[in-house]
Design a protein around this motif. Structure first.
Motif, short mmCIF file in Angstrom:
data_model
loop_
_atom_site.label_atom_id
_atom_site.label_comp_id
_atom_site.label_asym_id
_atom_site.label_seq_id
_atom_site.Cartn_x
_atom_site.Cartn_y
_atom_site.Cartn_z
N SER A 185 69.14 -31.46 93.14
CA SER A 185 69.61 -30.41 93.71
C SER A 185 70.65 -30.50 94.77
N PHE A 186 70.63 -31.52 95.46
CA PHE A 186 71.92 -31.75 96.38
C PHE A 186 73.02 -31.95 95.53
N ILE A 187 73.02 -33.03 94.52
CA ILE A 187 74.24 -33.00 93.77
C ILE A 187 74.73 -31.82 93.01
N THR A 188 74.06 -30.78 92.83
CA THR A 188 74.38 -29.60 92.06
C THR A 188 75.54 -28.95 93.14
N VAL A 189 75.11 -28.84 94.49
CA VAL A 189 75.92 -28.25 95.40
C VAL A 189 77.08 -28.76 95.53
N THR A 190 77.03 -30.32 95.51
CA THR A 190 78.52 -31.14 95.67
C THR A 190 79.46 -30.70 94.41
N VAL A 191 78.52 -30.56 93.21
CA VAL A 191 79.42 -30.57 92.09
C VAL A 191 80.11 -29.23 91.80
N VAL A 192 79.31 -27.93 92.40
CA VAL A 192 80.00 -26.73 92.55
C VAL A 192 81.09 -26.80 93.59
N LEU A 193 81.01 -27.43 94.75
CA LEU A 193 82.04 -27.65 95.69
C LEU A 193 83.29 -28.42 94.98
#
Lengths: 495, 494
Positions: free
Chosen positions: B94-102
């Motif tokens: 879930s953390f990585i998803t945030v970074t990917v969107v950013l």
């Protein structure tokens, strides 16, 4: 004549009410269409759809859930027949909706005969589904086939269509011959043409073994021809490719339901005692179909032809369920296996309707849209329908969460349960090969640039129906339980 | 928090958010799509935090369990739950998803909604894999997660994207189809159960165990990927857009390793012991041989891709030593690799966005133009090389310690790659970052902006935090890992 004799002579028409209704309506529609001035044949179209709805209401209300025979045991009504008939009406209705725009744009097809022939073909399939007599099977099959030959040839100035119709007719006649020959041998061995009576005589062991086995071989060949499995598949690619897409859509969907019923009636209801013999043949047919179907599909550039080979492989996969019903004389797995096959066929018909429907959706007057490259960049032209087609392709490839996965899963679990681990591995291996060409369609739609940027100009009702079709593929994949247990229940009450 | 279906939320919030983002349609609404995606990703991350804070680390049992019937016809249940092994991965994902969107915020301007939706849907599916306790549910998530990544590589990828996307899909599918047969076999053998926990208790003969183990091995080895079925990974990485590479390296590779812990070891313990040597050998080949392959790469992404394979070799090595230290070390290595490889791919993405090249030879002297970037890149390169005080060190060190207990030469071989690892990473770093400004492309580089800075900070907190104070990560694993080892020690042959 005494009262008892009178009752004997009057058949119980309840089971066949829907068939009689369709027959009457088809004749009426054919007659009244002569008077129609409307070039679009709206009245004919609406009447055909209403006929199918009416038939559905009749089938639904006359369904008793019990197995009952009529016309001197030539005709049977049971839950499996009722379920398949209801699905058949639905399929034909959807098919006619999808095809309407296509046939209106092609002058020689824009006639009322198309609808009448569709109804006659439907009637033929209903007779096949409810047959309990070899002759009844044959009558139903011929009614279906003759209607289809005519439908394929309707676009009569089209050379590929005429050629396809000719091939279909000649090979279809050959298949009918094989089927009849097999039936006559079984008649010679058992002395009866009635399917349930054949089963009884085989149980009691009063039949000549050698003639029987020959009979089974010819019968299975005839069935294989109609299902379109290797090595009796040659007509499929040519007919699918050559026929007008609207007719291909028809051939690729509804008759699969009837063919499944024919397999159940002939092989399971009639010849279950000989299951060892026909199961071995079906294993061979099934493995060959999955192999040749999937490998040949890779080489195709025409989408209809690719889907034809894909149909061959899917029918092969479906037969896997039929070969695992009886293991070493033990029929414990039968219900599980046959209901898996039934689920497979139904979901295949749903997906197949969607894919051919998509070709029709993109086709216009003078443009068939049946090359795979015609789908280039569909995601740019219409993200929504590209997504629908993608779901259909992934479903056919057997990728979850789409219904095709659960179809493959349920057949495979039947195969593994019956102890045919090697067969499951072979099936899986060919599915992997099959994945490639479905992925290629997705690639064409999503990764390539459109060559033809015109937006999609289909009427709203077709768009809505296509969306419902695509969403059904996804939703049945997330909630497959209802349809699975419906199939199991229908077969439980019918076998 | 009991009663709230946290795991369901962690799965379905991102998927739902993805569908909503899809509905924004064309690129005219791109800013809206980006905002909605970020909100969806953040919401997905928020609901996973109680998984950690509410986690009872003293029990090896599954927690946050949800059990509903799904397909009663085949006794398939919607059965979710996490233990100390899987819980951290749900959060990491879930953390990585945030970074990917950013990471795709300014870079992706073509079909923005579909891009972000693909990642959000994949995030939900990946959470489903880590929390599924039903074999078929696991499989369904496992295979469904191929679709978004296939599309992401194929639509937003580089020049050879079609080849890479097909190779990725077909390789992984090949593995997972054999896995499906294994699941069906277990379903029949267990008398009609798809529960993974039931399968853990199921007695199985040695022959069947061996076949099951091999089927699992093929499925998971492709996904990890282990030598010799690793060839899809460099292609996929090179062609994928930055976000795709981040998810692939940080999360997707962990699925295979996770599968070993959830399926291979507990279901086929005897075969795992018997064939453990095979896996150790393959792992050592991955560590040493692939390390040297990485040394020879000229494409930065390919280099990091090969280094990922080598790092995952440590993970599989750690599993098959059958000691608590080895497994915990491997788990730490998995999470650390999530941060570090994610950051490495992001760094390469940052350079690629500016100079449109991934070739090492096209760079040189980047530090002169991008000092802030060079500092962060340095940190992650060091972490990738396994420098103490970074997360990369902790896992590798634990695995090597465990390997010493197991067999000296295995440990020796594994440890020798600390040198190779340092060599290929730092040599690349030297050629790209140091020296004089190599050409006018480098001269035109601009340093990272606030968005990129923020993403780097996120990754740096992960990599450094875990390196300096790994205990919060390891303490939640203890009970589950010990339980797993106790289970693996028991023979299932009757």
């Amino acid at each position: 004549m005494t009262l008892a004799e009178m009752q004997f002579l009057t058949p119980d028409l309840r089971i066949a009410t829907a068939e009689i209704f369709i027959l009457l309506m088809a004749c009426l529609i054919l007659l009244f269409d002569l008077l129609a001035k409307d070039r679009k044949r709206t009245a004919t179209f609406v009447a055909t759809q209403l006929t199918l709805i009416g038939a559905a209401v009749i089938t639904f209300s006359t369904s008793s859930g019990e197995i009952s025979y009529t016309f001197s045991n030539m005709y049977v009504g049971d839950l499996m027949a009722d379920l398949l008939k209801l699905l058949l009406y639905l399929t034909v209705m959807v098919v006619l909706f999808y095809s309407r725009g296509y046939i209106l744009e092609r002058e020689q097809m824009a006639k009322g005969e198309y609808y009448a022939l569709a109804l006659f073909a439907t009637l033929g399939m209903m007779v096949m589904i409810s047959a309990n007599h070899f002759v009844t099977v044959y009558i139903g099959l011929e009614l279906l086939s003759l209607s289809l030959y005519a439908m394929v040839a309707m676009n009569r100035d089209s050379i590929p269509a005429t050629e396809a119709a000719m091939k279909y007719f000649v090979l279809g006649a050959l298949a009918s011959g094989l089927l009849l020959y097999g039936m006559s041998m079984i008649y010679g061995a058992t002395g009866t043409l009635e399917i349930t009576a054949v089963a009884e005589r085989l149980y009691s062991g009063q039949a000549d073994g050698t003639i029987l086995v020959f009979g089974v071989v010819f019968l299975v060949s005839g069935i294989a021809f109609k299902l379109g499995v290797v090595p009796f598949h040659m007509w499929i690619p040519d007919v699918y490719h050559g026929a007008p897409t609207a007719v291909t859509l028809f051939i690729a969907t509804a008759p699969k339901l009837a063919a499944f019923a024919m397999v159940i009636r002939l092989l399971v209801n009639g010849l279950i005692v000989l299951s060892q013999d026909w199961q071995t043949m079906l294993i061979l047919l099934s493995v060959l179909s999955m192999g040749i179907g999937n490998i040949a599909a890779i080489a195709q550039t025409n989408l209809k032809r690719m889907l034809a080979y894909s149909a061959i492989s899917h029918m092969g996969f479906m037969l896997l369920g039929m070969v695992t019903g009886v293991v070493g004389g033990d029929a414990r797995f039968a219900l599980n296996a046959y209901s898996s096959s039934m689920f497979y066929v139904i979901t295949y018909v749903l997906t197949s309707a969607g894919t051919f429907g998509m070709i029709l959706l993109l086709a216009r007057a003078g443009f068939e849209s049946d090359e795979i490259d015609d789908f280039k960049g569909l995601n740019k032209r219409s993200p929504w329908f590209a997504a629908m087609m993608m779901m259909m392709m992934f479903s056919m490839a057997g990728v979850p969460f789409f219904v095709g996965f659960f179809a493959k899963f349920s057949v495979l679990q039947a195969v593994v349960a019956a102890g045919y681990l090697w067969l499951a591995i072979v099936a899986i291996f060919f599915s992997l090969i099959g994945c490639f060409y479905y992925l290629r369609v997705v690639k064409i739609m999503y990764f390539d640039q459109p060559t033809n940027p015109t937006p999609i100009a289909a009427p709203l009702d077709v768009k809505v129906l296509m969306s419902a079709n695509g969403l059904a593929v996804a939703l049945l994949g997330i909630f497959p339980q209802a349809l699975m247990s419906l199939c199991a229940f229908a077969l439980l009450r019918s076998l | 928090m009991s009663g709230t279906p946290l795991l369901s939320l962690a799965i379905w919030i991102p998927i739902l958010a993805g569908l909503i983002v899809l509905a924004t349609g064309s690129d005219r609404n791109a800013p809206l799509a980006r905002m909605l995606s970020l909100m969806g990703a953040l919401a997905g991350l928020l609901v996973t935090i109680p998984l950690y804070t509410g986690f009872d680390m003293h029990t090896p049992a599954m927690q946050f369990v949800e059990l509903k019937t799904w397909i009663p016809r085949f006794n398939v249940n919607y059965h979710l739950g996490v233990d100390g092994i899987s819980m951290l991965f749900v959060i990491l994902n879930s953390f990585i998803t945030v970074t990917v969107v950013l990471a795709g915020w300014q870079v992706i301007d073509n079909k923005v909604a579909q891009y972000n939706a693909g990642f959000l849907i994949m995030s939900g599916l990946l959470n489903g894999i880590f929390s599924a306790l039903d074999g078929l549910l696991f499989y369904v998530f496992f295979e469904a997660s191929l679709i978004p990544l296939y599309l992401i590589i194929g639509i937003w990828g580089g020049p050879k994207r079609v080849y890479a996307a097909f190779k990725f899909f077909l390789f992984t599918l090949f593995g997972s189809l054999l896995f499906l047969i294994a699941l069906l076999y277990l379903f029949i053998a267990s008398g009609g159960s798809f529960s993974i926990l039931d399968w853990h208790q199921l007695p199985i003969g040695m022959t069947a165990q061996t076949w099951l183990f091999l089927a699992f091995l093929v499925a998971f080895a492709v996904k990890v990927p282990m030598w010799p079925v690793h060839t899809w990974l460099p292609d996929a990485h090179v062609e994928a857009p930055t976000g795709g590479s981040i998810v692939l390296a940080a999360i997707a590779l962990k699925l295979g390793a996770y599968g070993f812990l959830r399926f291979s070891l507990p279901i086929t313990p005897d075969a795992s012991h018997a064939l453990g040597g095979l896996v150790i050998a393959l792992s050592l080949i991955a560590i040493i041989y692939i390390g040297f392959v990485a040394l020879a790469q000229e494409d930065m992404k390919k280099l990091v891709a090969y280094s990922s394979i080598a790092h995952m070799g440590f993970v599989t090595l750690g599993f098959f030593i059958f000691s608590a230290l080895g497994i915990e070390g491997a788990l730490v290595q998995m999470i650390s690799h999530g941060f570090v490889s994610g950051a490495m791919f992001f760094s390469i993405g940052v350079m690629y966005d500016r100079a449109h090249s991934r070739q090492i030879a096209d760079y040189g002297g980047v530090v002169n133009k991008m000092p802030k970037f060079a500092a962060f890149f340095m940190l992650f390169a060091m972490a990738n090389a396994g420098l103490p005080a970074t997360s990369g060190f902790v896992g590798e060190f634990m695995v090597i310690l465990a390997a010493v207990d197991h067999h000296f030469w295995v440990a020796f071989a594994a440890a020798s790659t600390m040198i190779v690892g340092a060599a290929y990473t730092l040599w690349m770093y030297k050629r790209v970052v140091f020296g004089a400004v190599a050409n006018h492309h480098v001269a035109e580089l601009t340093d990272i902006n606030a968005r990129e800075f923020f993403i780097f900070v996120l990754f740096a907190i992960g990599a450094l935090g875990m390196g300096l104070y790994p205990q919060p990560f390891t303490e939640v694993m203890h009970s589950s890992v010990n339980e797993l080892l106790r289970h693996v020690a028991l023979s299932k042959i009757q």
